[in-house]
Each structure stands twice: as C-alpha cells, then as structure tokens.
Design a protein around this motif. Structure first.
Motif, PDB file in Angstrom:
ATOM      1  N   ARG A  51      -4.280  -2.563  12.729  1.00  0.00           N
ATOM      2  CA  ARG A  51      -3.192  -3.482  13.094  1.00  0.00           C
ATOM      3  C   ARG A  51      -2.775  -4.340  11.892  1.00  0.00           C
ATOM      4  N   ALA A  52      -3.740  -4.916  11.193  1.00  0.00           N
ATOM      5  CA  ALA A  52      -3.423  -5.774  10.050  1.00  0.00           C
ATOM      6  C   ALA A  52      -2.729  -4.984   8.943  1.00  0.00           C
ATOM      7  N   THR A  53      -3.175  -3.771   8.692  1.00  0.00           N
ATOM      8  CA  THR A  53      -2.574  -2.937   7.651  1.00  0.00           C
ATOM      9  C   THR A  53      -1.149  -2.547   8.036  1.00  0.00           C
ATOM     10  N   ILE A  65       2.229  -4.905  -4.279  1.00  0.00           N
ATOM     11  CA  ILE A  65       1.535  -3.670  -4.671  1.00  0.00           C
ATOM     12  C   ILE A  65       0.952  -3.840  -6.071  1.00  0.00           C
ATOM     13  N   GLU A  66       1.688  -4.498  -6.956  1.00  0.00           N
ATOM     14  CA  GLU A  66       1.193  -4.748  -8.311  1.00  0.00           C
ATOM     15  C   GLU A  66      -0.033  -5.655  -8.300  1.00  0.00           C
ATOM     16  N   VAL A  67      -0.047  -6.653  -7.424  1.00  0.00           N
ATOM     17  CA  VAL A  67      -1.219  -7.526  -7.298  1.00  0.00           C
ATOM     18  C   VAL A  67      -2.416  -6.695  -6.837  1.00  0.00           C
ATOM     19  N   LEU A  68      -2.211  -5.834  -5.853  1.00  0.00           N
ATOM     20  CA  LEU A  68      -3.295  -4.976  -5.364  1.00  0.00           C
ATOM     21  C   LEU A  68      -3.784  -4.034  -6.463  1.00  0.00           C
ATOM     22  N   TYR A  97      -6.298 -10.004   0.305  1.00  0.00           N
ATOM     23  CA  TYR A  97      -4.891 -10.054  -0.082  1.00  0.00           C
ATOM     24  C   TYR A  97      -4.053  -9.167   0.848  1.00  0.00           C
ATOM     25  N   LEU A  98      -4.523  -7.940   1.072  1.00  0.00           N
ATOM     26  CA  LEU A  98      -3.789  -6.998   1.926  1.00  0.00           C
ATOM     27  C   LEU A  98      -3.579  -7.566   3.323  1.00  0.00           C
TER      28      LEU A  98
END
Length: 178
Positions: A51-53, A65-68, A97-98
């Motif tokens: 659910r969170a994803t 996406i760059e932070v990940l 973070y995600l």
C-alpha cells in the motif's frame, strides 16, 4: 562500575522490544525466535509496504528517484566496505524515504514500525555479504521500475522480494536454533 538504574532501563527497553523476557526467580533471558511471529510480521509488512509503495509511486517525481539512487549508492559503499550494521541502517533510510512519499502519516508510522520489528531477524540476514549485495540489487531494480512507472510491477516485485527475505530469514533462524 555501572549503577543499577541504567541497567534496569536497558532491560526494560529490551523487554519492550521483545528481545528479552523476564522470568520470575531467573531474571532476564533472550526471547526465542518464533517462526509464527516472523511469519506474522512479514505478512503484515507485505500488506503495508504494498500500500505504501503504491501510494508513493503516485507522488514520485524524478528528483525523488535521484534521492533514492543516492541512498542505494551509500548502501553499496557500506556493503563493499563490509559494514553490515551501517548497510542495514542505509537500507532503512531507503524505505523511510520511499514510504514517506505516500503522504500518509499513519501508514508511514505503521510500515516503519513493522520494518523495525523485522530488524530483529534481518540483522542476522544482513551479516551475509551476498544478502547485502542482493538487497542492493533489489533497490537498483526498484529504481528502474520507478523510472518506468509501472505501479503493478513495482508492487508485485516488492511483495516477491519480501517473500524471498522471509524464506531466507526462516532458514537462518531455523538453523540458528537447531
């Protein structure tokens, strides 16, 4: 050379986390690993993280996406340097973070709570260098899926990897108690 108060507090904290049990007339003992508890934690994680994803993917611009990607690069470095504990912490940062991208504070709190509950089992898993590298590769694959923005594939892959982790951790925990 340590007073009793901090020791009592530490024991109380470990008991709260389920790592030890206080037995009458015996004192504190390490809590045995329960396969049922492990299974329950992972089934709840699978539901919460799916659910969170899913929600996070709806709110994920390229800068996130760059932070990940940077977090994964840090995890790769920690793993390459043989720092399992730090690698596990960076892994947590990735998910923190995600899941924060879901913009659902209650869901975020529950998901992180169950991720932390799983740490008790995952620590053993993370001392295996091949498992650290596997986890890095999982994150690299997730990032590639984020770029394609196919939410169903992302959620399916996340669930598949949690099932894989559960099976691997069961093997480690069962062999450790035999």
């Amino acid at each position: 050379g340590v007073s009793r108060t901090p020791v009592r507090e530490a024991i109380r904290q470990l008991e709260t986390e389920g790592l030890i049990t206080t037995l009458p007339y015996k004192g504190a003992v390490v809590t045995r690993v329960s396969e049922e508890e492990l299974e329950d934690i992972y089934q709840i994680r699978i539901a919460l993280e799916a659910r969170a994803t899913r929600l996070a993917c709806h709110n994920m611009p390229p800068k996130d996406i760059e932070v990940l990607e940077q977090i994964v690069a840090n995890m790769q470095l920690e793993s390459t340097e043989g720092r399992a504990e730090q690698s596990l912490q960076v892994n947590r940062q990735f998910y923190q973070y995600l899941f924060s991208l879901s913009n659902r504070p209650q869901l975020f709190e529950l998901t992180m709570n169950y991720l932390d509950k799983a740490n008790r089992f995952r620590q053993q898993f993370f001392y295996d260098e091949s498992q650290q590298q596997h986890t890095v590769q999982v994150h690299v694959t997730l990032i590639a899926l984020f770029r394609k923005n196919n939410i169903d594939d992302i959620v399916a892959y996340t669930s598949q990897q949690l099932h894989y982790s559960l099976a691997e951790i069961k093997q480690i925990c069962v062999s450790a108690t035999s």
